[in-house]
Design a protein around this motif. Structure first.
Motif, PDB file in Angstrom:
ATOM      1  N   MET A   1       0.851  -1.192   0.000  1.00  0.00           N
ATOM      2  CA  MET A   1       0.000   0.000   0.000  1.00  0.00           C
ATOM      3  C   MET A   1       0.885   1.239   0.000  1.00  0.00           C
ATOM      4  O   MET A   1       1.868   1.305   0.734  1.00  0.00           O
ATOM      5  CB  MET A   1      -0.906   0.022   1.232  1.00  0.00           C
ATOM      6  CG  MET A   1      -1.921  -1.087   1.272  1.00  0.00           C
ATOM      7  SD  MET A   1      -3.165  -0.786  -0.007  1.00  0.00           S
ATOM      8  CE  MET A   1      -3.871  -2.422  -0.121  1.00  0.00           C
ATOM      9  N   ILE A   2       0.507   2.205  -0.823  1.00  0.00           N
ATOM     10  CA  ILE A   2       1.236   3.464  -0.882  1.00  0.00           C
ATOM     11  C   ILE A   2       0.370   4.564  -0.291  1.00  0.00           C
ATOM     12  O   ILE A   2      -0.778   4.332   0.089  1.00  0.00           O
ATOM     13  CB  ILE A   2       1.693   3.793  -2.326  1.00  0.00           C
ATOM     14  CG1 ILE A   2       0.498   3.906  -3.278  1.00  0.00           C
ATOM     15  CG2 ILE A   2       2.682   2.737  -2.812  1.00  0.00           C
ATOM     16  CD1 ILE A   2       0.883   4.350  -4.686  1.00  0.00           C
ATOM     17  N   GLY A   3       0.902   5.764  -0.257  1.00  0.00           N
ATOM     18  CA  GLY A   3       0.241   6.876   0.407  1.00  0.00           C
ATOM     19  C   GLY A   3      -0.774   7.629  -0.424  1.00  0.00           C
ATOM     20  O   GLY A   3      -0.813   8.851  -0.375  1.00  0.00           O
ATOM     21  N   TRP A   4      -1.581   6.905  -1.181  1.00  0.00           N
ATOM     22  CA  TRP A   4      -2.682   7.576  -1.873  1.00  0.00           C
ATOM     23  C   TRP A   4      -4.004   7.063  -1.344  1.00  0.00           C
ATOM     24  O   TRP A   4      -4.064   6.054  -0.661  1.00  0.00           O
ATOM     25  CB  TRP A   4      -2.573   7.463  -3.380  1.00  0.00           C
ATOM     26  CG  TRP A   4      -2.680   6.082  -4.006  1.00  0.00           C
ATOM     27  CD1 TRP A   4      -3.119   4.916  -3.433  1.00  0.00           C
ATOM     28  CD2 TRP A   4      -2.358   5.745  -5.342  1.00  0.00           C
ATOM     29  NE1 TRP A   4      -3.078   3.889  -4.318  1.00  0.00           N
ATOM     30  CE2 TRP A   4      -2.623   4.364  -5.514  1.00  0.00           C
ATOM     31  CE3 TRP A   4      -1.878   6.458  -6.423  1.00  0.00           C
ATOM     32  CZ2 TRP A   4      -2.411   3.702  -6.715  1.00  0.00           C
ATOM     33  CZ3 TRP A   4      -1.675   5.789  -7.619  1.00  0.00           C
ATOM     34  CH2 TRP A   4      -1.935   4.428  -7.756  1.00  0.00           C
ATOM     35  N   THR A   5      -5.067   7.787  -1.659  1.00  0.00           N
ATOM     36  CA  THR A   5      -6.399   7.434  -1.181  1.00  0.00           C
ATOM     37  C   THR A   5      -6.929   6.228  -1.940  1.00  0.00           C
ATOM     38  O   THR A   5      -6.333   5.791  -2.936  1.00  0.00           O
ATOM     39  CB  THR A   5      -7.376   8.609  -1.384  1.00  0.00           C
ATOM     40  OG1 THR A   5      -7.541   8.825  -2.795  1.00  0.00           O
ATOM     41  CG2 THR A   5      -6.878   9.872  -0.697  1.00  0.00           C
ATOM     42  N   GLY A   6      -8.080   5.739  -1.508  1.00  0.00           N
ATOM     43  CA  GLY A   6      -8.742   4.628  -2.193  1.00  0.00           C
ATOM     44  C   GLY A   6      -9.126   4.951  -3.628  1.00  0.00           C
ATOM     45  O   GLY A   6      -9.393   4.051  -4.418  1.00  0.00           O
ATOM     46  N   GLN A   7      -9.142   6.233  -3.964  1.00  0.00           N
ATOM     47  CA  GLN A   7      -9.443   6.646  -5.334  1.00  0.00           C
ATOM     48  C   GLN A   7      -8.170   6.849  -6.156  1.00  0.00           C
ATOM     49  O   GLN A   7      -8.221   7.336  -7.289  1.00  0.00           O
ATOM     50  CB  GLN A   7     -10.268   7.946  -5.342  1.00  0.00           C
ATOM     51  CG  GLN A   7     -11.689   7.782  -4.814  1.00  0.00           C
ATOM     52  CD  GLN A   7     -11.716   7.513  -3.307  1.00  0.00           C
ATOM     53  OE1 GLN A   7     -11.002   8.151  -2.533  1.00  0.00           O
ATOM     54  NE2 GLN A   7     -12.529   6.565  -2.892  1.00  0.00           N
ATOM     55  N   GLY A   8      -7.031   6.471  -5.582  1.00  0.00           N
ATOM     56  CA  GLY A   8      -5.762   6.566  -6.309  1.00  0.00           C
ATOM     57  C   GLY A   8      -5.235   7.980  -6.433  1.00  0.00           C
ATOM     58  O   GLY A   8      -4.522   8.296  -7.388  1.00  0.00           O
ATOM     59  N   GLN A   9      -5.549   8.843  -5.446  1.00  0.00           N
ATOM     60  CA  GLN A   9      -5.097  10.237  -5.471  1.00  0.00           C
ATOM     61  C   GLN A   9      -4.170  10.515  -4.289  1.00  0.00           C
ATOM     62  O   GLN A   9      -4.489  10.167  -3.157  1.00  0.00           O
ATOM     63  CB  GLN A   9      -6.302  11.184  -5.384  1.00  0.00           C
ATOM     64  CG  GLN A   9      -7.317  11.004  -6.491  1.00  0.00           C
ATOM     65  CD  GLN A   9      -6.751  11.335  -7.861  1.00  0.00           C
ATOM     66  OE1 GLN A   9      -6.041  12.327  -8.020  1.00  0.00           O
ATOM     67  NE2 GLN A   9      -7.035  10.496  -8.838  1.00  0.00           N
ATOM     68  N   PHE A  10      -3.046  11.154  -4.568  1.00  0.00           N
ATOM     69  CA  PHE A  10      -2.156  11.593  -3.492  1.00  0.00           C
ATOM     70  C   PHE A  10      -2.690  12.898  -2.930  1.00  0.00           C
ATOM     71  O   PHE A  10      -3.000  13.821  -3.689  1.00  0.00           O
ATOM     72  CB  PHE A  10      -0.727  11.811  -4.007  1.00  0.00           C
ATOM     73  CG  PHE A  10       0.017  10.543  -4.276  1.00  0.00           C
ATOM     74  CD1 PHE A  10       0.674   9.881  -3.252  1.00  0.00           C
ATOM     75  CD2 PHE A  10       0.073  10.009  -5.550  1.00  0.00           C
ATOM     76  CE1 PHE A  10       1.374   8.706  -3.489  1.00  0.00           C
ATOM     77  CE2 PHE A  10       0.767   8.836  -5.802  1.00  0.00           C
ATOM     78  CZ  PHE A  10       1.412   8.187  -4.771  1.00  0.00           C
ATOM     79  N   GLU A  11      -2.803  12.977  -1.612  1.00  0.00           N
ATOM     80  CA  GLU A  11      -3.216  14.217  -0.966  1.00  0.00           C
ATOM     81  C   GLU A  11      -2.021  14.979  -0.407  1.00  0.00           C
ATOM     82  O   GLU A  11      -2.157  16.121  -0.002  1.00  0.00           O
ATOM     83  CB  GLU A  11      -4.233  13.924   0.136  1.00  0.00           C
ATOM     84  CG  GLU A  11      -5.540  13.398  -0.428  1.00  0.00           C
ATOM     85  CD  GLU A  11      -6.592  13.127   0.635  1.00  0.00           C
ATOM     86  OE1 GLU A  11      -6.248  13.021   1.837  1.00  0.00           O
ATOM     87  OE2 GLU A  11      -7.767  13.020   0.244  1.00  0.00           O
ATOM     88  N   THR A  12      -0.849  14.334  -0.395  1.00  0.00           N
ATOM     89  CA  THR A  12       0.358  14.973   0.127  1.00  0.00           C
ATOM     90  C   THR A  12       1.599  14.320  -0.476  1.00  0.00           C
ATOM     91  O   THR A  12       1.572  13.158  -0.883  1.00  0.00           O
ATOM     92  CB  THR A  12       0.423  14.877   1.673  1.00  0.00           C
ATOM     93  OG1 THR A  12       1.577  15.576   2.128  1.00  0.00           O
ATOM     94  CG2 THR A  12       0.487  13.440   2.143  1.00  0.00           C
ATOM     95  N   ASP A  13       2.666  15.108  -0.515  1.00  0.00           N
ATOM     96  CA  ASP A  13       3.975  14.571  -0.889  1.00  0.00           C
ATOM     97  C   ASP A  13       4.873  14.447   0.339  1.00  0.00           C
ATOM     98  O   ASP A  13       6.042  14.103   0.227  1.00  0.00           O
ATOM     99  CB  ASP A  13       4.643  15.470  -1.939  1.00  0.00           C
ATOM    100  CG  ASP A  13       3.971  15.346  -3.304  1.00  0.00           C
ATOM    101  OD1 ASP A  13       3.642  14.216  -3.700  1.00  0.00           O
ATOM    102  OD2 ASP A  13       3.766  16.379  -3.959  1.00  0.00           O
ATOM    103  N   ASP A  14       4.317  14.726   1.513  1.00  0.00           N
ATOM    104  CA  ASP A  14       5.056  14.610   2.765  1.00  0.00           C
ATOM    105  C   ASP A  14       5.207  13.132   3.143  1.00  0.00           C
ATOM    106  O   ASP A  14       4.235  12.363   3.101  1.00  0.00           O
ATOM    107  CB  ASP A  14       4.306  15.355   3.875  1.00  0.00           C
ATOM    108  CG  ASP A  14       4.966  15.169   5.226  1.00  0.00           C
ATOM    109  OD1 ASP A  14       6.129  15.611   5.382  1.00  0.00           O
ATOM    110  OD2 ASP A  14       4.341  14.555   6.114  1.00  0.00           O
ATOM    111  N   PHE A  15       6.412  12.737   3.531  1.00  0.00           N
ATOM    112  CA  PHE A  15       6.700  11.348   3.886  1.00  0.00           C
ATOM    113  C   PHE A  15       5.780  10.840   4.989  1.00  0.00           C
ATOM    114  O   PHE A  15       5.186   9.761   4.879  1.00  0.00           O
ATOM    115  CB  PHE A  15       8.170  11.209   4.303  1.00  0.00           C
ATOM    116  CG  PHE A  15       8.546   9.838   4.761  1.00  0.00           C
ATOM    117  CD1 PHE A  15       8.661   8.792   3.866  1.00  0.00           C
ATOM    118  CD2 PHE A  15       8.789   9.583   6.105  1.00  0.00           C
ATOM    119  CE1 PHE A  15       8.999   7.518   4.292  1.00  0.00           C
ATOM    120  CE2 PHE A  15       9.132   8.313   6.540  1.00  0.00           C
ATOM    121  CZ  PHE A  15       9.244   7.279   5.631  1.00  0.00           C
ATOM    122  N   ILE A  16       5.632  11.601   6.072  1.00  0.00           N
ATOM    123  CA  ILE A  16       4.806  11.161   7.200  1.00  0.00           C
ATOM    124  C   ILE A  16       3.345  11.060   6.777  1.00  0.00           C
ATOM    125  O   ILE A  16       2.648  10.107   7.140  1.00  0.00           O
ATOM    126  CB  ILE A  16       4.985  12.101   8.418  1.00  0.00           C
ATOM    127  CG1 ILE A  16       6.439  12.075   8.910  1.00  0.00           C
ATOM    128  CG2 ILE A  16       4.015  11.730   9.537  1.00  0.00           C
ATOM    129  CD1 ILE A  16       6.950  10.719   9.382  1.00  0.00           C
TER     130      ILE A  16
END
Length: 131
Positions: free
Chosen positions: A32-47
């Motif tokens: 799993m990566i840091g995007w939402t269930g809709q495949g959208q990144f809401e941030t580029d921050d690591f945390i």
């Protein structure tokens, strides 16, 4: 359900377990990566991406009637281990916020890249749900 494996005489692991013994139904969660269930990144921050990836794991486990307490192992893939190490306190806080005080067997691997260019972390998990 779980037995933490701690070899005699070893210093206690901090933030993970050296090993876990478990019995039950296995649930495998893809990386799993840091995007939402809709495949959208809401941030580029690591945390922020770590928080979202962990939440994605919890949401996927729920589909199998499992929760974070059932995770037996995790593998973290990060693009920058220095950022992972430098932001450990923040990472610990969001880990406990999403997963709780449950520390499975874990591995961390620094990778050259991930499939999604904006992704900074990918986490996979295996859970064991009691019979």
């Amino acid at each position: 359900m779980f037995k933490v494996l701690q070899p005699e005489g070893w210093a206690p692991a901090k933030g993970y377990a050296n090993g876990i013994e478990a019995r039950g139904r296995l649930v495998f969660v893809a990386g799993m990566i840091g995007w939402t269930g809709q495949g959208q990144f809401e941030t580029d921050d690591f945390i922020g991406q770590c928080r979202q990836a962990l939440q994605n794991i919890v949401d996927t486990l729920a589909c199998a009637g499992a929760g974070p307490q059932h995770i037996a192992r995790m593998t973290w893939y990060v693009k920058d281990k220095r950022e992972y190490l430098a932001r450990g306190k923040e990472l610990g806080a969001i880990y406990q916020e999403v997963i709780g005080r449950h520390y499975p067997a874990m591995a961390l691997v620094q990778v050259v890249d991930l499939v999604e260019d904006r992704a900074k972390v990918e986490i996979e998990a295996t859970a064991v749900v009691p019979d």
